[in-house]
Design an enzyme around this catalytic site. Sequence first.
Site, PDB file in Angstrom:
ATOM      1  N   HIS A 149      33.359  72.433  14.789  1.00 15.23           N
ATOM      2  CA  HIS A 149      33.059  70.940  15.515  1.00 15.23           C
ATOM      3  C   HIS A 149      33.836  70.662  16.811  1.00 15.23           C
ATOM      4  O   HIS A 149      32.892  70.128  17.430  1.00 15.23           O
ATOM      5  CB  HIS A 149      33.385  69.743  14.263  1.00 15.23           C
ATOM      6  CG  HIS A 149      32.548  69.766  13.265  1.00 15.23           C
ATOM      7  ND1 HIS A 149      32.132  70.837  12.468  1.00 15.23           N
ATOM      8  CD2 HIS A 149      31.317  68.782  12.808  1.00 15.23           C
ATOM      9  CE1 HIS A 149      31.263  70.427  11.668  1.00 15.23           C
ATOM     10  NE2 HIS A 149      30.865  69.209  11.863  1.00 15.23           N
ATOM     11  N   LYS A 182      20.718  59.745  27.039  1.00 15.86           N
ATOM     12  CA  LYS A 182      19.513  60.412  26.723  1.00 15.86           C
ATOM     13  C   LYS A 182      20.004  61.839  25.923  1.00 15.86           C
ATOM     14  O   LYS A 182      20.011  62.699  26.527  1.00 15.86           O
ATOM     15  CB  LYS A 182      18.760  60.595  27.805  1.00 15.86           C
ATOM     16  CG  LYS A 182      17.169  61.117  27.627  1.00 15.86           C
ATOM     17  CD  LYS A 182      16.381  60.853  28.874  1.00 15.86           C
ATOM     18  CE  LYS A 182      15.098  61.507  28.837  1.00 15.86           C
ATOM     19  NZ  LYS A 182      14.319  60.756  27.641  1.00 15.86           N
TER      20      LYS A 182
END
Length: 292
Positions: free
Chosen positions: A105, A152
Site C-alpha cells: 500500500h 479526476k
Amino acid sequence: MADASAWAWVEGRVLPAAEARIPLEDRGFLFAESVYEAILTGGGVAFTGGLHRARILRSAQGIGIDPARVETPLDAAIRDLLRASSGRDGLLYLQVTGGAGPRDHLPPEPGLEPRVYGTWRPYLRSGLASLRARGLNVMTVPDNRWALGTFKTTQLLGAVLAKRAARAAGAEDAIFVDDQGYLLEGSSTNLFFVRGGVAWTPPLTRNLLPGITRHVLLRRARDLVMERDLHVSELASAEELFFASTTRPCVPIHQVDRQPLGPGTMGPITTELARRFDQWMSEEMGPPGGAP
Ligand code: PMP
C-alpha cells in the site's frame, strides 16, 4: 508510421494502442492510484489543452504524485500523440499513475517514478448533433462514490455501477444526489439546470468534478451560466436540463426518473450555449470533420 485506428504513448514511444502494455504491478492498476484526462483534438490542437494539463497536474498532486516528475513526459505524450493524430478529430486520453513496484500500500522510499500513458483515437464531433436532437433519459441515484471527487482519478467504479443501474432501469445515465438531497453531476458529465433564463450548475463545494467544459461555460458565458446549490426537490421545476462534458458539451435531458422534463426538444438556453460552445471548438480546432 504504421497505420492504426488508435495510438498509444508508453515510455516515450508511440505505438498502435492494441500493442501497448502496462506493468502488472502498476499502482494505477493495483490501487487506482492514478489520474486522467480526456481531451478533444482537431487540426493538431488539443481543445482547452492548457486547462486539462493544469487539472491533471493538480489531480496528481491531490493523490500524492509529484507533478514536477510528471510534466516532461506528459508534454511529450501530448506532443507525440497530437502528431500521430495527423490533424484529425479525435480524443486524447492521458493517464498518470503512481508508478510500478512490488505490491505494497505504501510505495518504497523515496517513492516510485510516476508513469505516464496516453492514447489517441478518432472521435467525431459531428455525432453530437444527433445526440442533442434525441436528448437523454436519466435517473437519479445516491452518491456512493468516494469523497475526493474534485480530483479526476480512475476511482470510477461508482460511476460504472451507476451507469449500469441506469441502463438496467431503462435510462441512459445517472445523476448523483448526495445524502442531503443536493444534485451533484452525471456519471461522467456536469449538470446544468435552467430556470428564469439562467443555467445553474452546482458549486465546487459539493463532491463533484471541476469539469473543464463547466469551467469554460461559466467563464465565457457569464450572462447565461452561474453556480448555486440545486436540490432534488427542484428538478420538476426545471425549464431545461442538460449535461456538459468534453465529449457531450450541452446535451439536453428530456426525462428524469421516468418523468418528462422541459420542452421535450432542446430548449432555447441549451441551444444558445451549444451554439456558442461549437463555435469555440471550431475556433480552436477548426470545423468538425478535421483533416482526413
Ligand atoms: N464529472 C465527472 C464525474 C466526469 O467524469 C466528467 C468527465 N470526465 C465531467 C464531470 C466533465 O468534465 P470535463 O468537462 O472536463 O470533460
